[in-house]
Scaffold this motif. Sequence first.
Motif, PDB file in Angstrom:
ATOM      1  N   ALA A  92      -4.393 -14.342  -7.314  1.00 48.52           N
ATOM      2  CA  ALA A  92      -5.257 -13.155  -7.185  1.00 48.52           C
ATOM      3  C   ALA A  92      -4.919 -12.386  -5.911  1.00 48.52           C
ATOM      4  O   ALA A  92      -4.929 -11.149  -5.899  1.00 48.52           O
ATOM      5  CB  ALA A  92      -6.723 -13.570  -7.194  1.00 48.52           C
ATOM      6  N   ARG A  93      -4.594 -13.116  -4.850  1.00 48.17           N
ATOM      7  CA  ARG A  93      -4.207 -12.450  -3.609  1.00 48.17           C
ATOM      8  C   ARG A  93      -2.864 -11.731  -3.771  1.00 48.17           C
ATOM      9  O   ARG A  93      -2.689 -10.618  -3.269  1.00 48.17           O
ATOM     10  CB  ARG A  93      -4.162 -13.456  -2.459  1.00 48.17           C
ATOM     11  CG  ARG A  93      -4.698 -12.887  -1.189  1.00 48.17           C
ATOM     12  CD  ARG A  93      -4.749 -13.810   0.000  1.00 48.17           C
ATOM     13  NE  ARG A  93      -3.861 -14.936  -0.023  1.00 48.17           N
ATOM     14  CZ  ARG A  93      -4.270 -16.206  -0.139  1.00 48.17           C
ATOM     15  NH1 ARG A  93      -5.541 -16.493  -0.260  1.00 48.17           N
ATOM     16  NH2 ARG A  93      -3.393 -17.183  -0.121  1.00 48.17           N
ATOM     17  N   HIS A  95      -1.817 -10.464  -6.563  1.00 47.86           N
ATOM     18  CA  HIS A  95      -2.203  -9.284  -7.345  1.00 47.86           C
ATOM     19  C   HIS A  95      -2.749  -8.180  -6.440  1.00 47.86           C
ATOM     20  O   HIS A  95      -2.298  -7.032  -6.489  1.00 47.86           O
ATOM     21  CB  HIS A  95      -3.256  -9.689  -8.388  1.00 47.86           C
ATOM     22  CG  HIS A  95      -3.990  -8.557  -8.996  1.00 47.86           C
ATOM     23  ND1 HIS A  95      -3.468  -7.776 -10.002  1.00 47.86           N
ATOM     24  CD2 HIS A  95      -5.212  -8.044  -8.728  1.00 47.86           C
ATOM     25  CE1 HIS A  95      -4.342  -6.843 -10.333  1.00 47.86           C
ATOM     26  NE2 HIS A  95      -5.404  -6.989  -9.579  1.00 47.86           N
ATOM     27  N   ASP A  96      -3.696  -8.544  -5.595  1.00 51.14           N
ATOM     28  CA  ASP A  96      -4.323  -7.567  -4.701  1.00 51.14           C
ATOM     29  C   ASP A  96      -3.319  -6.956  -3.725  1.00 51.14           C
ATOM     30  O   ASP A  96      -3.318  -5.747  -3.496  1.00 51.14           O
ATOM     31  CB  ASP A  96      -5.469  -8.206  -3.916  1.00 51.14           C
ATOM     32  CG  ASP A  96      -6.645  -8.611  -4.796  1.00 51.14           C
ATOM     33  OD1 ASP A  96      -6.717  -8.148  -5.962  1.00 51.14           O
ATOM     34  OD2 ASP A  96      -7.482  -9.409  -4.327  1.00 51.14           O
ATOM     35  N   ASP A  97      -2.450  -7.799  -3.162  1.00 45.48           N
ATOM     36  CA  ASP A  97      -1.459  -7.296  -2.201  1.00 45.48           C
ATOM     37  C   ASP A  97      -0.491  -6.326  -2.861  1.00 45.48           C
ATOM     38  O   ASP A  97      -0.173  -5.279  -2.299  1.00 45.48           O
ATOM     39  CB  ASP A  97      -0.684  -8.443  -1.553  1.00 45.48           C
ATOM     40  CG  ASP A  97      -1.492  -9.198  -0.517  1.00 45.48           C
ATOM     41  OD1 ASP A  97      -2.606  -8.746  -0.165  1.00 45.48           O
ATOM     42  OD2 ASP A  97      -1.011 -10.254  -0.063  1.00 45.48           O
ATOM     43  N   LEU A  99      -1.000  -4.473  -5.488  1.00 45.46           N
ATOM     44  CA  LEU A  99      -1.706  -3.209  -5.743  1.00 45.46           C
ATOM     45  C   LEU A  99      -1.795  -2.380  -4.470  1.00 45.46           C
ATOM     46  O   LEU A  99      -1.555  -1.172  -4.488  1.00 45.46           O
ATOM     47  CB  LEU A  99      -3.111  -3.474  -6.281  1.00 45.46           C
ATOM     48  CG  LEU A  99      -3.236  -3.793  -7.754  1.00 45.46           C
ATOM     49  CD1 LEU A  99      -4.703  -4.013  -8.128  1.00 45.46           C
ATOM     50  CD2 LEU A  99      -2.628  -2.709  -8.615  1.00 45.46           C
ATOM     51  N   LEU A 100      -2.129  -3.021  -3.386  1.00 49.42           N
ATOM     52  CA  LEU A 100      -2.209  -2.330  -2.102  1.00 49.42           C
ATOM     53  C   LEU A 100      -0.841  -1.782  -1.702  1.00 49.42           C
ATOM     54  O   LEU A 100      -0.710  -0.613  -1.332  1.00 49.42           O
ATOM     55  CB  LEU A 100      -2.744  -3.274  -1.023  1.00 49.42           C
ATOM     56  CG  LEU A 100      -2.898  -2.714   0.374  1.00 49.42           C
ATOM     57  CD1 LEU A 100      -3.975  -1.633   0.387  1.00 49.42           C
ATOM     58  CD2 LEU A 100      -3.254  -3.823   1.343  1.00 49.42           C
ATOM     59  N   SER A 118       1.742  -6.642 -10.318  1.00 43.59           N
ATOM     60  CA  SER A 118       0.451  -7.152  -9.841  1.00 43.59           C
ATOM     61  C   SER A 118      -0.314  -7.785 -11.013  1.00 43.59           C
ATOM     62  O   SER A 118      -0.960  -8.814 -10.848  1.00 43.59           O
ATOM     63  CB  SER A 118      -0.371  -6.058  -9.168  1.00 43.59           C
ATOM     64  OG  SER A 118      -0.879  -5.141 -10.122  1.00 43.59           O
TER      65      SER A 118
END
Length: 123
Positions: A92-93, A95-97, A99-100, A118
């Motif tokens: 999940a991290r 994925h988030d990174d 996207l960022l 992501s």
Amino acid sequence: MRTDASCPFCPDGEDCLHLFLSCPRAQSFWTHLQLDLTAVIDIEQMWIVNPFLESNQRIRTTVLTCTLWNLWKCRNAKVFRSEDESNLQVAARCHDDLLLWSNRCSTASDKSKLVEWSNFFIA
């Protein structure tokens, strides 16, 4: 906090190869992603082997960097907070990174590719 060179996840010594490839914790994450890295014998080779099978070098290195970065953060959670993160948390991290990081892309196609990648981590 540990003061020796042993791995926080197993009794072996900790080095880059161990942390990212041979440690059972790292192997568990690679298996979670359904990636087989048994043929990879050193960290430098990861950049050549292309475990994500991504043809765009910029995207490939970004996804690999993100994955290794989050394995490092998983290790730090264990060392500094005594937390055992699940594969789902690490993914999940990632994925988030991604996207960022996609917001920093210079082209729409690169941004789209990072958004696709992501989603790979939460599929």
